[in-house]
Design a protein around this motif. Structure first.
Motif, mmCIF file in Angstrom:
data_model
loop_
_atom_site.group_PDB
_atom_site.id
_atom_site.type_symbol
_atom_site.label_atom_id
_atom_site.label_comp_id
_atom_site.label_asym_id
_atom_site.label_seq_id
_atom_site.Cartn_x
_atom_site.Cartn_y
_atom_site.Cartn_z
ATOM 1 N N LYS A 50 0.819 -1.205 0.000
ATOM 2 C CA LYS A 50 0.000 0.000 0.000
ATOM 3 C C LYS A 50 0.857 1.261 0.000
ATOM 4 C CE LYS A 50 -3.936 -2.082 2.384
ATOM 5 N NZ LYS A 50 -4.770 -2.066 3.628
ATOM 6 N N ARG A 51 2.033 1.175 0.582
ATOM 7 C CA ARG A 51 2.894 2.344 0.682
ATOM 8 C C ARG A 51 3.495 2.725 -0.659
ATOM 9 N NH1 ARG A 51 8.162 3.457 1.618
ATOM 10 N NH2 ARG A 51 8.685 1.242 1.561
ATOM 11 N N ILE A 52 3.716 1.718 -1.522
ATOM 12 C CA ILE A 52 4.353 1.964 -2.811
ATOM 13 C C ILE A 52 3.295 2.474 -3.790
ATOM 14 C CG2 ILE A 52 5.560 0.913 -4.744
ATOM 15 C CD1 ILE A 52 6.702 -1.072 -2.768
ATOM 16 N N SER A 53 3.590 3.518 -4.463
ATOM 17 C CA SER A 53 2.663 4.080 -5.462
ATOM 18 C C SER A 53 3.134 3.707 -6.849
ATOM 19 C CB SER A 53 2.578 5.608 -5.316
ATOM 20 O OG SER A 53 3.852 6.189 -5.514
ATOM 21 N N GLY A 54 2.235 3.515 -7.762
ATOM 22 C CA GLY A 54 2.575 3.178 -9.128
ATOM 23 C C GLY A 54 2.919 1.722 -9.280
ATOM 24 N N LYS A 55 3.571 1.400 -10.402
ATOM 25 C CA LYS A 55 3.896 0.003 -10.696
ATOM 26 C C LYS A 55 5.373 -0.276 -10.573
ATOM 27 C CE LYS A 55 0.012 -0.577 -13.878
ATOM 28 N NZ LYS A 55 -0.397 -0.993 -15.243
ATOM 29 N N ARG A 56 6.075 0.605 -9.872
ATOM 30 C CA ARG A 56 7.497 0.382 -9.724
ATOM 31 C C ARG A 56 7.774 -0.809 -8.833
ATOM 32 N NH1 ARG A 56 10.149 4.587 -6.982
ATOM 33 N NH2 ARG A 56 8.140 5.035 -5.977
ATOM 34 N N THR A 57 8.761 -1.579 -9.238
ATOM 35 C CA THR A 57 9.172 -2.720 -8.408
ATOM 36 C C THR A 57 9.972 -2.210 -7.223
ATOM 37 O OG1 THR A 57 11.175 -3.030 -9.689
ATOM 38 C CG2 THR A 57 9.212 -4.288 -10.372
ATOM 39 N N ASN A 58 9.898 -2.995 -6.149
ATOM 40 C CA ASN A 58 10.572 -2.600 -4.917
ATOM 41 C C ASN A 58 11.297 -3.801 -4.350
ATOM 42 O OD1 ASN A 58 10.491 -2.344 -1.775
ATOM 43 N ND2 ASN A 58 10.326 -0.240 -2.573
ATOM 44 N N TYR A 59 12.572 -3.584 -4.004
ATOM 45 C CA TYR A 59 13.371 -4.683 -3.452
ATOM 46 C C TYR A 59 12.790 -5.171 -2.133
ATOM 47 C CZ TYR A 59 17.248 -7.127 -1.252
ATOM 48 O OH TYR A 59 18.013 -8.060 -0.600
ATOM 49 N N ARG A 60 12.326 -4.258 -1.308
ATOM 50 C CA ARG A 60 11.752 -4.626 -0.017
ATOM 51 C C ARG A 60 10.507 -5.491 -0.188
ATOM 52 N NH1 ARG A 60 12.178 -5.886 5.224
ATOM 53 N NH2 ARG A 60 10.439 -5.104 6.469
ATOM 54 N N LEU A 61 9.705 -5.134 -1.180
ATOM 55 C CA LEU A 61 8.479 -5.903 -1.435
ATOM 56 C C LEU A 61 8.813 -7.309 -1.944
ATOM 57 C CD1 LEU A 61 5.401 -5.509 -1.351
ATOM 58 C CD2 LEU A 61 5.501 -4.951 -3.776
ATOM 59 N N ASP A 62 9.792 -7.404 -2.817
ATOM 60 C CA ASP A 62 10.200 -8.725 -3.304
ATOM 61 C C ASP A 62 10.771 -9.576 -2.179
ATOM 62 O OD1 ASP A 62 9.397 -7.947 -5.782
ATOM 63 O OD2 ASP A 62 11.424 -7.381 -6.453
ATOM 64 N N GLN A 63 11.506 -8.941 -1.309
ATOM 65 C CA GLN A 63 12.072 -9.689 -0.184
ATOM 66 C C GLN A 63 10.981 -10.238 0.739
ATOM 67 O OE1 GLN A 63 14.411 -7.301 2.508
ATOM 68 N NE2 GLN A 63 15.736 -9.034 3.056
ATOM 69 N N LEU A 64 9.971 -9.423 1.010
ATOM 70 C CA LEU A 64 8.863 -9.880 1.842
ATOM 71 C C LEU A 64 8.074 -10.989 1.160
ATOM 72 C CD1 LEU A 64 7.541 -6.474 3.264
ATOM 73 C CD2 LEU A 64 8.761 -8.271 4.513
ATOM 74 N N GLU A 65 7.934 -10.890 -0.160
ATOM 75 C CA GLU A 65 7.222 -11.934 -0.900
ATOM 76 C C GLU A 65 7.969 -13.258 -0.825
ATOM 77 O OE1 GLU A 65 4.384 -13.821 -3.282
ATOM 78 O OE2 GLU A 65 4.333 -11.943 -2.125
ATOM 79 N N ARG A 66 9.284 -13.194 -0.975
ATOM 80 C CA ARG A 66 10.083 -14.421 -0.885
ATOM 81 C C ARG A 66 10.005 -14.993 0.536
ATOM 82 N NH1 ARG A 66 13.728 -11.325 -3.930
ATOM 83 N NH2 ARG A 66 14.931 -10.891 -2.031
ATOM 84 N N LYS A 67 10.018 -14.114 1.506
ATOM 85 C CA LYS A 67 9.939 -14.578 2.897
ATOM 86 C C LYS A 67 8.605 -15.276 3.151
ATOM 87 C CE LYS A 67 12.214 -14.462 6.844
ATOM 88 N NZ LYS A 67 13.553 -15.086 6.977
ATOM 89 N N ARG A 68 7.536 -14.704 2.632
ATOM 90 C CA ARG A 68 6.216 -15.305 2.840
ATOM 91 C C ARG A 68 6.119 -16.658 2.165
ATOM 92 N NH1 ARG A 68 1.494 -15.280 0.060
ATOM 93 N NH2 ARG A 68 2.407 -13.992 -1.585
ATOM 94 N N LYS A 69 6.641 -16.781 0.969
ATOM 95 C CA LYS A 69 6.613 -18.065 0.274
ATOM 96 C C LYS A 69 7.505 -19.094 0.978
ATOM 97 C CE LYS A 69 5.465 -16.284 -4.313
ATOM 98 N NZ LYS A 69 5.876 -16.175 -5.734
ATOM 99 N N GLU A 70 8.600 -18.619 1.532
ATOM 100 C CA GLU A 70 9.473 -19.537 2.271
ATOM 101 C C GLU A 70 8.744 -20.105 3.495
ATOM 102 O OE1 GLU A 70 13.658 -19.423 4.849
ATOM 103 O OE2 GLU A 70 13.045 -17.703 3.629
ATOM 104 N N TYR A 71 8.020 -19.230 4.179
ATOM 105 C CA TYR A 71 7.239 -19.707 5.331
ATOM 106 C C TYR A 71 6.173 -20.705 4.903
ATOM 107 C CZ TYR A 71 9.345 -16.261 8.473
ATOM 108 O OH TYR A 71 10.224 -15.540 9.240
ATOM 109 N N GLU A 72 5.525 -20.426 3.787
ATOM 110 C CA GLU A 72 4.490 -21.349 3.307
ATOM 111 C C GLU A 72 5.092 -22.705 2.964
ATOM 112 O OE1 GLU A 72 2.663 -19.399 0.052
ATOM 113 O OE2 GLU A 72 1.423 -18.071 1.307
ATOM 114 N N HIS A 73 6.265 -22.685 2.355
ATOM 115 C CA HIS A 73 6.932 -23.939 2.011
ATOM 116 C C HIS A 73 7.308 -24.719 3.273
ATOM 117 C CE1 HIS A 73 9.424 -26.824 -0.099
ATOM 118 N NE2 HIS A 73 10.450 -26.507 0.701
ATOM 119 N N LYS A 74 7.826 -24.000 4.267
ATOM 120 C CA LYS A 74 8.194 -24.674 5.522
ATOM 121 C C LYS A 74 6.956 -25.232 6.229
ATOM 122 C CE LYS A 74 12.482 -22.164 6.523
ATOM 123 N NZ LYS A 74 13.186 -21.280 7.487
ATOM 124 N N LEU A 75 5.868 -24.451 6.187
ATOM 125 C CA LEU A 75 4.639 -24.933 6.819
ATOM 126 C C LEU A 75 4.140 -26.195 6.143
ATOM 127 C CD1 LEU A 75 2.709 -21.590 7.451
ATOM 128 C CD2 LEU A 75 3.557 -23.167 9.183
#
Length: 1200
Positions: A273-298
């Motif tokens: 929500k904080r990011i405006s527009g369609k620009r990619t963000n390293y922080r957002l990608d990192q959080l996405e990878r972290k979430r998928k990693e947790y899902e895989h571990k679960l």
């Protein structure tokens, strides 16, 4: 091929455990080599591999070495098992060392961990690993076996522990079914806790790294699943516990991951929500990878949980070992509480519900404890509806469980269900549960008291909202009225003390509100329109008395609790405060209550018991003597009004308590007591003078008889607790008794109190004997004592049976006089009943206790049936009192012990009514004299047998199927059960029973050789019920004694000799006597096969495959040597007497029906004997000699 097992490997003092793992270095494993025990042909190759593995393992475990001092030597713990079992180092550091070793070389570390689980199972063997990848699927399935090698006596188990196939080989010793989890002693005391902690810490330390490498957990889960499927208890128990704790730890990891996943998801949404527009963000990608990693571990954790649950729990929650079932149920309860979203559903709850019906109390207890954790949380109860409906009836019935702890926890669970689950319990269920407040087991009664108090007596808001019209006692008044109403509706009117004790821990506040209770009793109807009824007042007075007793004594009532409770300092302080509170309140209120209820005998009798709990010093310290005068006036008035024995005894007790010479009020109370007794004696003397002045000395006026009866009862009640010797009561009452003996015209109402007065007078005279009394006084007193015995004998025929009780107590006192250690006085006053008196006492018991009364069939109304039932209960209570009084004479040797034979005859027939009294008598007499007690038992059976024989037709012989003979056998069986399990303790008594029984059975046999049929031969069937209580060597002695009466083979082999055959078989059951008979010269014959057959049968846990006769024959030499070794060991102990060994000529009678021996010159052949039966014979052979090391006691019995 297999390393030699170390006999001392279980000892913690060893440096190396006896379980070794045999594997290869890391390079070999990585190359996919298959290392198997036997692939390395030369000893040099084997030694090289073993040294490499040991070096690696020592290097990996060097940082976790632990030192322990035992027997003066420093012992270093090298293996994981030794470190965990010693428990001397922090578990986290031990796990950290192992994790570090795993990261360096995971195969060696994993094998180290596998070895740890094998060692924790108590396995004394070695582990061999081969790579799973090198084998085809069919080959893998063929290796999943567990079998027993008969040639080597070793057990093999092969199973998959990915990526290996493990082979565990160990020598089985079922005689030593011992492994760390069940071992006792200080060393193993904390092993289970350390073992479980190790697993929990291992998962915790691995959750951030190697837990998800698809290698570690796969190996551990497959290992534990394979071990849990073993037939060996140690493997199943240890691996199941490990698997359950592993799943518990994994569930915790799952919950942590789930929290982290939700946190990552929220951060991801906020960042997006904080990011405006369609620009990619390293922080957002990192959080996405972290979430998928947790899902895989679960997902991986979920797979692990499913694998453990399906692979271990589903197979083991119904295991034959209750400890394993209890572990499974305990852990599933933990999973449901910890992770309800996954486990709180009917798919998992059903296992707990099913195991509520388990036969073992331990398992049922774990179910209840698990359910308590669920029902205690209101947010979980809403998801328990289906379970509650399905299993509620079972839970409601569980307070009746035979195990006390299960019953208590069931009641606590029902309490939680009642609080948190609306309408779970119906009104009928609650009414049933309320009644448990009257149970004798106090913890269950207290739990039921909590249920009753919270469900029925108290309501939310009672303390804040007072009932209308209640005044300052509003809440307590409401509680009391509910309690009274409940007690009246329960219709258990004699159990108020039990009810109060059950509620004491929960309702102590309002139960100690004596001010409220007495206010309810004293208030008038004009003050409050809700005056208590007569029944309510009676119950409230009983409640007051019960609460006062509970507060003052501080321990449960009689019958609830084995002994008096030891109070702590705090409890003693509370007790003293309560006693002071009771005294200060009732000193002023009790006289008012006595004045109000002075005409009601029941209420007055209860109120008069309160002063015995006073702190009497309060009268003087508080200057409350005027209240004492008021109390004494009311008591005196009550005594003159009432003739009820309970009121008179309570009044006498009150004067006794208040007349303590140590307190300041003694003179005041003693003066009042003297005045009262003067008045009572004046009334009695006036009535007696009028009685003797009449013609013929007989009064026909009913009113005069009633007044005489009341006067005598009052005096007798006070003479019981107070010495009235100076009033010369003895001569007056004795004259009445003598008159009745001579003329027999006195009413019964006058005889009993006169008898009691005379009895108490003599007791006070006995108590008053000084240390050196004159001989004339002793002679005169002795004459009076014997005279009173004669008087009591004359009154045994009276309708009132109290004369018998008085006589029994009198005889007991006279036979145990000490007279202040004055031997001369004891000799003159001691008195034992004569034979005619003993016969009269026994005849009285037979006529008034055991005589069957014919019941008339009448059509009675419900009220009449209730009254009739009450009369029967009162009559039974009187009979029990009479029997108990007579049995005391037997126990204390006042009458001959043989008199008990007549009592024992009724043991089975009257077991429900008098069984406890007869059994206690038997136990006490056996404790006094074992031999004489045994002779009394056999005398009882002999008398019954003679009576049975006399009732039978002499030509037809004894009918074994008749009811009387069956009853005799049942009585003998019950007598046998009273000896218990300790055969050594009872061996002398049992041997005497057999000796006396054999002599009686052959009594009256014609001819010296005993060839003719003895008339009492069938009595041997009766005493055969005692054969199972004989020790093995004693059976030989009994058998040898039996042979004295049948010196030669009997010419008759008909049915009439069957009792002898059956009796012999009972002596030879489970024995090796056949071997003794056939061996000759006192030698045991070699048995050959059975020794090892039994060994193998027991080792294989009942699954030994059948062996052919060829195999058995090929192994016979070795097995024969083993048998000879056992025989040689037995010969080193005490040898049997020669007469017990030379019995070959009596062979037909020695062999039980299932064992038939054929013998020739050179060999012995056995037919119809199973391999199992032979094995038991040989093992029994060793046990016989061990037990038979001491044969002195039974030998002495047979030499009598």
């Amino acid at each position: 091929m297999i390393a030699e097992p170390n006999a001392a490997s279980n000892l913690p003092s060893q440096k190396e455990n006896a379980v070794h793992d045999e594997t290869v270095p890391e390079s070999a494993v990585q190359n996919g080599s298959c290392v198997r025990n036997g692939n390395l042909k030369t000893p040099r190759e084997k030694r090289k591999v073993r040294e490499q593995c040991e070096n690696v393992r020592r290097n990996s475990s060097s940082s976790r070495r632990v030192s322990q001092l035992q027997n003066g030597e420093v012992v270093e713990a090298v293996t994981l098992f030794e470190v965990v079992s010693m428990g001397k180092q922090a578990m986290q550091s031990v796990v950290d060392d192992w994790v570090e070793a795993y990261k360096q070389d995971r195969n060696v570390a994993l094998l180290d961990l596998i070895n740890f689980f094998i060692q924790c199972s108590g396995c004394q063997g070695m582990v061999t690993a081969e790579m799973f990848q090198s084998l085809q699927k069919n080959d893998v399935m063929q290796k999943m076996t567990e079998n027993f090698d008969e040639e080597t006596g070793l057990q093999y188990k092969k199973f998959v522990a990915y990526p290996w196939i493990l082979t565990v080989t160990w020598p089985v010793d079922m005689d030593n079914e011992d492994y760390p989890l069940i071992r006792t002693g200080p060393y193993w005391k904390k092993f289970k806790a350390n073992f479980c902690e190790f697993i929990a810490v291992l998962v915790q330390q691995c959750q951030c790294s190697i837990l998800y490498d698809s290698y570690l957990m796969d190996t551990i889960i497959s290992l534990l699943t394979g071990l849990a499927d073993s037939m060996v208890r140690a493997f199943r128990h240890t691996s199941t516990l490990a698997a359950m704790k592993l799943l518990t730890a994994v569930v915790s990891v799952y919950l942590n991951l789930d929290v982290n996943k939700h946190n990552a998801q929220r951060l991801y949404e906020v960042e997006k929500k904080r990011i405006s527009g369609k620009r990619t963000n390293y922080r957002l990608d990192q959080l996405e990878r972290k979430r998928k990693e947790y899902e895989h571990k679960l997902l991986e954790i979920q797979n692990m949980m499913n694998a453990i649950f399906k692979g271990t729990f589903l197979n083991r929650y119904r295991d034959v070992i209750p400890e394993i079932r209890a572990t499974c149920i305990e852990e599933i309860g933990s999973w449901i509480k910890t992770y309800p979203d996954a486990f709180l559903n009917d798919s998992y709850l059903k296992y707990i519900g099913w195991m509520l019906y388990d036969k073992q109390a331990e398992v049922r207890l774990k179910c209840l404890l698990g359910l308590q954790g669920i029902y205690s949380r209101k947010e979980l109860v809403s998801r328990m509806d289906l379970f509650t409906v399905r299993f509620k009836d079972r839970i409601v019935s569980m307070p009746l469980d035979k195990d006390h702890e299960v019953a208590v926890q069931a009641m606590k669970l029902l309490m939680l269900m009642s609080q948190n689950c609306e309408d779970a319990l119906s009104a009928e269920d609650c009414e049933t549960l309320y009644q448990f407040v009257y149970t004798t087991h106090r913890p269950l009664a207290v739990a039921a008291g909590e249920f009753l108090y919270k469900r029925l007596l108290s309501h939310e808001g009672d303390e804040e909202v007072q009932p209308k019209g209640g005044g300052k006692f509003g809440a307590s008044t409401d509680h009391l009225k509910r309690l009274i109403r409940f007690f009246l509706e329960s219709e258990l009117h004699k159990h108020v003390a039990y009810l109060i004790d059950s509620l004491w821990d929960w309702a102590g506040k309002f139960l100690k509100d004596w001010e409220c209770m007495t206010a309810l009793l004293l208030k008038n109807a004009e003050e409050d329109g809700e005056e208590l009824s007569d029944a309510h007042e009676s119950v409230l007075i009983e409640i007051i008395l019960a609460t006062v007793r509970e507060a003052a004594e501080g321990h449960p009532p009689v019958g609830r609790g084995a002994a008096k409770k030891i109070l702590s300092v705090k409890e003693k302080k509370i007790q003293l405060e309560d006693c002071t509170k009771i005294t200060e309140h009732f000193i002023m209120v009790l006289p008012q209550l006595l004045a109000k209820y002075s005409t009601d005998a029941q209420k007055v009798a209860n109120l008069l018991q309160i002063p015995q709990y006073y702190d009497l010093d309060v009268y003087s310290t508080g200057h409350l003597e005027k209240h004492l005068d008021a109390l004494l006036r009311e008591v005196k008035d009550i005594v003159t009004k009432h003739s009820d024995i309970s009121v008179l005894e309570a009044s006498s007790r009150t004067y006794y308590v208040l007349c303590s010479e140590e307190i300041a009020i003694y003179s005041q109370v003693d003066c009042a007591r003297t005045q009262l007794i003067d008045e009572l004696m004046g009334q009695l003397n006036q009535l007696l003078d009028g009685f003797w002045q009449k013609e013929e000395g007989f009064c026909t006026d009913a009113g005069e008889i009633s007044r005489m009866h009341s006067a005598l009862r009052r005096v007798a009640a006070f003479h019981n607790a107070h010495n009235l010797t100076k009033w010369n009561l003895y001569d007056k009452t004795l004259r009445l008794l003598v008159f009745e003996m001579e003329h027999g015209s006195l009413p019964v109402l006058m005889i009993l109190p006169a008898l009691q007065c005379t009895y108490f007078s003599l007791l006070w005279q006995l108590a008053a004997i000084s240390e050196n009394p004159p001989k004339e006084t002793l002679f005169a007193l002795g004459r009076e004592l014997r005279r009173f015995c004669q008087i009591c004998m004359c009154f045994l025929h009276h309708k009132e049976k109290d004369a018998f009780t008085i006589l029994c107590d009198w005889l007991l006192i006279l036979s145990h006089q000490d007279s202040n250690n004055n031997e001369e006085a004891v000799g003159l006053l001691n008195y034992l009943p004569s034979t005619p008196l003993q016969e009269k006492l026994l005849l009285f018991i037979q006529e008034h206790v055991f005589m069957e009364e014919e019941e008339e069939s009448k059509d009675l109304t419900e009220e009449e049936e209730r009254q009739d039932e009450s009369c029967k209960l009162d009559d039974l209570h009187k009979k029990r009192s009479l029997l108990a009084a007579y049995c005391k004479l037997i126990v204390y040797n006042v009458v001959e012990m043989t008199a008990a034979a007549e009592i024992y005859k009724h043991y089975v027939k009257t077991y429900n009514d008098f069984g406890d009294i007869i059994k206690e008598t038997l136990s006490r007499t056996r404790h006094n004299n074992k031999i004489q007690s045994a002779k009394t038992l056999i005398l009882c059976l002999q008398q019954l047998f003679q009576r049975h024989a006399e009732s039978q037709d002499s030509s037809s012989g004894v009918d074994f199927s008749s009811a009387s003979f069956t009853n005799m056998k049942e009585l003998a069986r019950r007598f046998s059960l009273t000896f218990g399990w300790d055969q050594v303790k009872s061996r002398e008594s049992v041997a005497m029973i057999h000796k006396e029984g054999i002599e009686f059975a052959f009594q009256g046999a014609t001819g010296v050789d005993g060839k003719c049929l003895p008339p009492n031969l069938s009595f041997l069937l009766i005493i055969s019920e005692f054969s199972n209580k004989l020790l093995k060597p004693d059976k030989r002695l009994v058998y040898a004694y039996l042979q004295r009466y049948i010196a030669e083979p009997l010419p008759c082999r008909g049915d009439e000799w069957q009792p002898l055959i059956w009796y012999r078989n009972s002596l030879l059951a489970n024995e090796d006597e056949e071997s003794s008979v056939l061996g000759g010269s006192g030698e045991w014959s070699p048995m050959g096969t059975p020794k090892m057959s039994s060994f193998k049968r027991k080792l294989s846990n009942g699954s030994l495959p059948d062996t052919s006769q060829t195999e058995a024959a090929s192994k016979a030499p070795a097995l024969q040597r083993a048998s000879q070794l056992a025989s040689a060991t037995g010969k080193s102990r005490k040898r049997l007497k020669s007469r017990e060994m030379h019995l070959q000529e009596h062979l037909p009678f020695l062999c039980p029906g299932g064992l038939r021996r054929r013998y020739c010159k050179d060999e012995i052949k056995t037919e119809d004997v199973s391999e199992e039966g032979q094995a038991e014979d040989v093992i029994e052979d060793v046990d016989v000699d061990v037990v038979g090391a001491d044969q002195v006691i039974p030998a002495r019995v047979f030499e009598l």
